[in-house]
Write a protein that holds these residues in place. Structure first.
Motif, PDB file in Angstrom:
ATOM      1  N   SER A 293     -12.955   1.731  -6.760  1.00 51.84           N
ATOM      2  CA  SER A 293     -12.168   2.761  -6.075  1.00 51.84           C
ATOM      3  C   SER A 293     -11.280   2.113  -5.009  1.00 51.84           C
ATOM      4  CB  SER A 293     -13.083   3.807  -5.429  1.00 51.84           C
ATOM      5  OG  SER A 293     -13.820   4.496  -6.423  1.00 51.84           O
ATOM      6  N   PHE A 294     -10.253   2.843  -4.595  1.00 54.37           N
ATOM      7  CA  PHE A 294      -9.248   2.362  -3.647  1.00 54.37           C
ATOM      8  C   PHE A 294      -9.429   3.126  -2.345  1.00 54.37           C
ATOM      9  CE2 PHE A 294      -5.150   1.570  -1.770  1.00 54.37           C
ATOM     10  CZ  PHE A 294      -4.647   0.424  -2.360  1.00 54.37           C
ATOM     11  N   LEU A 295      -9.840   2.404  -1.292  1.00 56.79           N
ATOM     12  CA  LEU A 295     -10.249   3.050  -0.047  1.00 56.79           C
ATOM     13  C   LEU A 295      -9.441   2.497   1.128  1.00 56.79           C
ATOM     14  CD1 LEU A 295     -12.484   5.174   0.436  1.00 56.79           C
ATOM     15  CD2 LEU A 295     -14.013   3.301   1.073  1.00 56.79           C
ATOM     16  N   LEU A 296      -9.035   3.400   2.034  1.00 56.16           N
ATOM     17  CA  LEU A 296      -8.324   3.011   3.251  1.00 56.16           C
ATOM     18  C   LEU A 296      -9.319   3.031   4.408  1.00 56.16           C
ATOM     19  CD1 LEU A 296      -5.115   5.231   2.809  1.00 56.16           C
ATOM     20  CD2 LEU A 296      -5.631   2.987   1.796  1.00 56.16           C
TER      21      LEU A 296
ATOM     22  N   TRP B  50      -8.867   0.639 -10.163  1.00 54.39           N
ATOM     23  CA  TRP B  50      -8.289  -0.492 -10.888  1.00 54.39           C
ATOM     24  C   TRP B  50      -6.867  -0.177 -11.340  1.00 54.39           C
ATOM     25  CZ3 TRP B  50      -9.544  -5.334 -10.917  1.00 54.39           C
ATOM     26  CH2 TRP B  50      -9.012  -6.193 -11.883  1.00 54.39           C
ATOM     27  N   THR B  51      -6.634   1.061 -11.729  1.00 52.36           N
ATOM     28  CA  THR B  51      -5.280   1.481 -12.116  1.00 52.36           C
ATOM     29  C   THR B  51      -4.325   1.356 -10.946  1.00 52.36           C
ATOM     30  OG1 THR B  51      -6.149   3.021 -13.763  1.00 52.36           O
ATOM     31  CG2 THR B  51      -3.895   3.408 -12.986  1.00 52.36           C
ATOM     32  N   TYR B  52      -4.774   1.788  -9.775  1.00 51.06           N
ATOM     33  CA  TYR B  52      -3.923   1.724  -8.584  1.00 51.06           C
ATOM     34  C   TYR B  52      -3.710   0.272  -8.148  1.00 51.06           C
ATOM     35  CZ  TYR B  52      -6.082   6.374  -8.641  1.00 51.06           C
ATOM     36  OH  TYR B  52      -6.578   7.598  -9.022  1.00 51.06           O
ATOM     37  N   ALA B  53      -4.736  -0.545  -8.346  1.00 50.67           N
ATOM     38  CA  ALA B  53      -4.629  -1.963  -7.968  1.00 50.67           C
ATOM     39  C   ALA B  53      -3.580  -2.676  -8.810  1.00 50.67           C
ATOM     40  CB  ALA B  53      -5.982  -2.651  -8.125  1.00 50.67           C
ATOM     41  N   LYS B  54      -3.523  -2.373 -10.095  1.00 44.83           N
ATOM     42  CA  LYS B  54      -2.528  -2.994 -10.967  1.00 44.83           C
ATOM     43  C   LYS B  54      -1.118  -2.581 -10.561  1.00 44.83           C
ATOM     44  CE  LYS B  54      -4.295  -1.659 -14.907  1.00 44.83           C
ATOM     45  NZ  LYS B  54      -4.440  -1.513 -16.372  1.00 44.83           N
ATOM     46  N   HIS B  55      -0.968  -1.331 -10.155  1.00 44.79           N
ATOM     47  CA  HIS B  55       0.333  -0.856  -9.669  1.00 44.79           C
ATOM     48  C   HIS B  55       0.755  -1.657  -8.442  1.00 44.79           C
ATOM     49  CE1 HIS B  55       3.468   2.189  -8.935  1.00 44.79           C
ATOM     50  NE2 HIS B  55       3.142   2.100  -7.654  1.00 44.79           N
ATOM     51  N   LEU B  56      -0.186  -1.908  -7.544  1.00 42.29           N
ATOM     52  CA  LEU B  56       0.105  -2.656  -6.324  1.00 42.29           C
ATOM     53  C   LEU B  56       0.386  -4.119  -6.625  1.00 42.29           C
ATOM     54  CD1 LEU B  56      -1.767  -2.410  -2.966  1.00 42.29           C
ATOM     55  CD2 LEU B  56      -1.479  -4.630  -4.027  1.00 42.29           C
ATOM     56  N   LEU B  57      -0.376  -4.720  -7.531  1.00 48.33           N
ATOM     57  CA  LEU B  57      -0.221  -6.148  -7.793  1.00 48.33           C
ATOM     58  C   LEU B  57       1.122  -6.478  -8.421  1.00 48.33           C
ATOM     59  CD1 LEU B  57      -3.807  -7.096  -9.012  1.00 48.33           C
ATOM     60  CD2 LEU B  57      -2.664  -7.880  -6.939  1.00 48.33           C
TER      61      LEU B  57
ATOM     62  N   TYR C 264      -4.813  -9.226  12.939  1.00 52.84           N
ATOM     63  CA  TYR C 264      -3.885  -8.293  13.568  1.00 52.84           C
ATOM     64  C   TYR C 264      -4.009  -6.876  13.010  1.00 52.84           C
ATOM     65  CZ  TYR C 264      -1.529 -12.717  14.746  1.00 52.84           C
ATOM     66  OH  TYR C 264      -1.231 -13.981  15.204  1.00 52.84           O
ATOM     67  N   GLY C 265      -4.853  -6.702  11.994  1.00 52.03           N
ATOM     68  CA  GLY C 265      -4.859  -5.456  11.244  1.00 52.03           C
ATOM     69  C   GLY C 265      -5.359  -4.250  12.024  1.00 52.03           C
ATOM     70  N   ASP C 266      -4.664  -3.135  11.853  1.00 50.65           N
ATOM     71  CA  ASP C 266      -5.134  -1.835  12.333  1.00 50.65           C
ATOM     72  C   ASP C 266      -5.903  -1.114  11.231  1.00 50.65           C
ATOM     73  OD1 ASP C 266      -3.757  -1.922  14.937  1.00 50.65           O
ATOM     74  OD2 ASP C 266      -1.917  -1.762  13.762  1.00 50.65           O
ATOM     75  N   TRP C 267      -5.370  -1.218  10.002  1.00 52.89           N
ATOM     76  CA  TRP C 267      -5.996  -0.607   8.832  1.00 52.89           C
ATOM     77  C   TRP C 267      -6.031  -1.644   7.710  1.00 52.89           C
ATOM     78  CZ3 TRP C 267      -7.777   4.469   7.814  1.00 52.89           C
ATOM     79  CH2 TRP C 267      -7.683   5.339   8.903  1.00 52.89           C
ATOM     80  N   ILE C 268      -6.951  -1.444   6.778  1.00 55.29           N
ATOM     81  CA  ILE C 268      -7.061  -2.317   5.623  1.00 55.29           C
ATOM     82  C   ILE C 268      -7.277  -1.458   4.384  1.00 55.29           C
ATOM     83  CG2 ILE C 268      -9.557  -2.649   5.984  1.00 55.29           C
ATOM     84  CD1 ILE C 268      -9.199  -5.504   4.886  1.00 55.29           C
ATOM     85  N   PHE C 269      -6.547  -1.747   3.326  1.00 55.72           N
ATOM     86  CA  PHE C 269      -6.801  -1.064   2.051  1.00 55.72           C
ATOM     87  C   PHE C 269      -7.700  -1.961   1.222  1.00 55.72           C
ATOM     88  CE2 PHE C 269      -2.731  -3.266   1.658  1.00 55.72           C
ATOM     89  CZ  PHE C 269      -2.852  -3.980   0.476  1.00 55.72           C
TER      90      PHE C 269
ATOM     91  N   VAL D 141       0.818  -1.212   0.000  1.00 56.30           N
ATOM     92  CA  VAL D 141       0.000   0.000   0.000  1.00 56.30           C
ATOM     93  C   VAL D 141       0.856   1.268   0.000  1.00 56.30           C
ATOM     94  CG1 VAL D 141      -0.307   0.308   2.506  1.00 56.30           C
ATOM     95  CG2 VAL D 141      -2.110   1.022   0.934  1.00 56.30           C
ATOM     96  N   ALA D 142       2.039   1.224   0.622  1.00 53.44           N
ATOM     97  CA  ALA D 142       2.870   2.432   0.681  1.00 53.44           C
ATOM     98  C   ALA D 142       3.222   2.966  -0.711  1.00 53.44           C
ATOM     99  CB  ALA D 142       4.129   2.173   1.505  1.00 53.44           C
ATOM    100  N   PRO D 143       3.662   2.112  -1.662  1.00 56.92           N
ATOM    101  CA  PRO D 143       3.939   2.656  -2.991  1.00 56.92           C
ATOM    102  C   PRO D 143       2.720   3.282  -3.665  1.00 56.92           C
ATOM    103  CG  PRO D 143       4.985   0.510  -2.737  1.00 56.92           C
ATOM    104  CD  PRO D 143       4.085   0.697  -1.543  1.00 56.92           C
ATOM    105  N   VAL D 144       1.533   2.742  -3.374  1.00 57.59           N
ATOM    106  CA  VAL D 144       0.310   3.330  -3.939  1.00 57.59           C
ATOM    107  C   VAL D 144       0.060   4.713  -3.340  1.00 57.59           C
ATOM    108  CG1 VAL D 144      -2.198   3.077  -4.133  1.00 57.59           C
ATOM    109  CG2 VAL D 144      -0.714   1.087  -4.440  1.00 57.59           C
ATOM    110  N   ILE D 145       0.241   4.836  -2.023  1.00 54.74           N
ATOM    111  CA  ILE D 145       0.057   6.135  -1.368  1.00 54.74           C
ATOM    112  C   ILE D 145       1.088   7.136  -1.892  1.00 54.74           C
ATOM    113  CG2 ILE D 145       0.169   7.345   0.851  1.00 54.74           C
ATOM    114  CD1 ILE D 145      -0.899   4.774   2.157  1.00 54.74           C
ATOM    115  N   MET D 146       2.312   6.687  -2.090  1.00 58.34           N
ATOM    116  CA  MET D 146       3.351   7.578  -2.621  1.00 58.34           C
ATOM    117  C   MET D 146       3.024   8.047  -4.033  1.00 58.34           C
ATOM    118  SD  MET D 146       6.798   5.535  -1.476  1.00 58.34           S
ATOM    119  CE  MET D 146       6.992   4.898   0.193  1.00 58.34           C
TER     120      MET D 146
END
Length: 393
Positions: A186-189, A234-241, A165-170, A97-102
């Motif tokens: 959409s990509f939601l935190l 979907w664009t952001y998801a492909k970047h993450l995958l 164990y999760g605090d947050w989930i994307f 998730v960090a690279p997506v946020i960046m």
């Protein structure tokens, strides 16, 4: 293409090796080398040690608090950690998730979320797969409806690794049903402590609670937790995958487990069996070939050339190798691969090989667990189609 490491890179490797050996807790390394169960505290403890050094986000650029290492340095760091017996970095925060946020988040989101990921304080989970939406991820149904300055999220995610164990989930959520399925995502935190979030365990064959179902029942999520633009997830998801599939290859862990396989085979007396040793040799050839493929990609990146889009190919070969070495370990130990009693293992009683190697580690359990690797992160059948289209043309 030069696959030899430079003197500077070899010096960097030695620096990493020295630091890891000095700072990796021995009890954690022992568990990793012998495939014993890692607790949340074990994983979090190592993450925080790396975070304090500034290396948990080892792939991050300096502008976001990372070390700014190049591709070869990142590879050497991963290799030295794996060989020393360090736990795999839980990838969902720092690697995924960090690279997506960046890349797609705004400055406020970067300042809000990245420090907790970099320090290892905040545990992230991944909300992608759903019942009926795994490899066909575009068919997901979890719905996020905007009401004022919030989204109301309803639906279900499944196979959420370590989600307990999760605090947050994307999450990938559906915000529109118009047009192609991919265009309405959409990509939601989401804060996992929010009212309406329920985590239910899925018990696996080995008795472990590794994966979960996560339910969302009218969960309110502030609009400012949307990454990028609505319906562009979907664009952001492909970047993450692409990060996930490269991470799944994990050639460095395969090299470590190959040595463990040899130890088990020798202790069980099957290493002198030429047919069995042939199988070990074939596995070692495949691991070396995978490493050469990884180094080709790194060489292209280091020289500034555009590397082949082969994340899917790395995932295919890496996952098949993981299945193969767990199978050979189980075959080497025979009936001694079956015992899997948590209480006995936690108490330190599983029997010892000469040299202090744990004997009855959960080899059969690991074998069954690794059946998943060719399915998650996009099934290998789907990956072969992608490789055929993008690499072979």
């Amino acid at each position: 293409m030069d696959l030899a490491f430079t003197p500077e890179e070899l010096a960097f490797r030695e620096e990493i090796r020295t630091w890891v050996r000095a700072n990796l807790p021995p009890d954690i390394a022992h568990k990793v080398h012998n495939a014993q169960r890692l607790t949340r505290d074990d994983m979090q403890r190592w993450a925080k040690i790396l975070g304090k050094k500034g290396w948990l986000g080892y792939g991050w650029p300096k502008q976001f608090g990372g070390p700014g290492w190049n591709a070869v340095q990142k590879h050497l760091f991963e290799e030295e950690c794996a060989l020393a017996g360090a736990p795999r970095i839980v990838p969902f925060g720092p690697v995924m998730v960090a690279p997506v946020i960046m890349a797609f988040g705004n400055r406020e989101q970067q300042e809000r979320f990245l420090p907790g990921i970099a320090s290892g304080e905040v545990w992230w989970s991944q909300g992608y797969s759903e019942p009926g939406a795994g490899s066909d991820l575009a068919s997901l149904k979890t719905r996020a409806e905007r009401v004022g300055d919030h989204y109301i999220v309803n639906g279900q995610k499944t196979w959420t690794t370590l989600g307990q164990y999760g605090d947050w989930i994307f999450c990938l959520v559906r915000t529109s049903t118009e047009g192609k399925p991919q265009t309405g995502i959409s990509f939601l935190l989401i804060d996992m402590k929010s009212p309406g979030v329920t985590v239910r365990p899925i018990k696996l064959l080995d008795g472990e609670h590794e994966v979960n179902e996560v339910w969302f029942d009218n969960v309110k999520v502030p609009v400012e937790n949307l990454i990028g633009e609505e319906n562009k997830g979907w664009t952001y998801a492909k970047h993450l995958l692409s990060h996930e599939r490269t991470n799944i290859a994990d050639v460095n862990r395969a090299k470590r487990e190959l040595e463990r396989l040899k130890r088990i085979a020798k202790a069980e007396g099957v290493y002198d069996d030429l047919r069995f040793r042939d199988q070990i040799a074939l596995l070692e050839v495949d691991i070396v070939a995978l490493e050469m493929l990884v180094l080709r990609v790194l060489s292209a990146e280091k020289s500034g050339k555009q590397s082949l889009d082969i994340a899917g190919l790395l995932k295919i070969r890496g996952s098949e190798i993981q299945q193969r070495y767990t199978e050979l370990m189980m075959l080497a130990a025979g009936p001694f691969s079956l015992p899997f009693i948590f209480e006995a293992m936690d108490a330190g009683w599983q029997g010892d090989f000469p040299g202090g190697v744990v004997a009855n580690a959960p080899l059969a359990a690991n074998y069954f667990n690794m059946r998943k690797t060719t399915i998650y992160g996009g099934s290998n059948e789907v990956q072969r189609n992608i490789v055929a289209q993008t690499v072979l043309g």
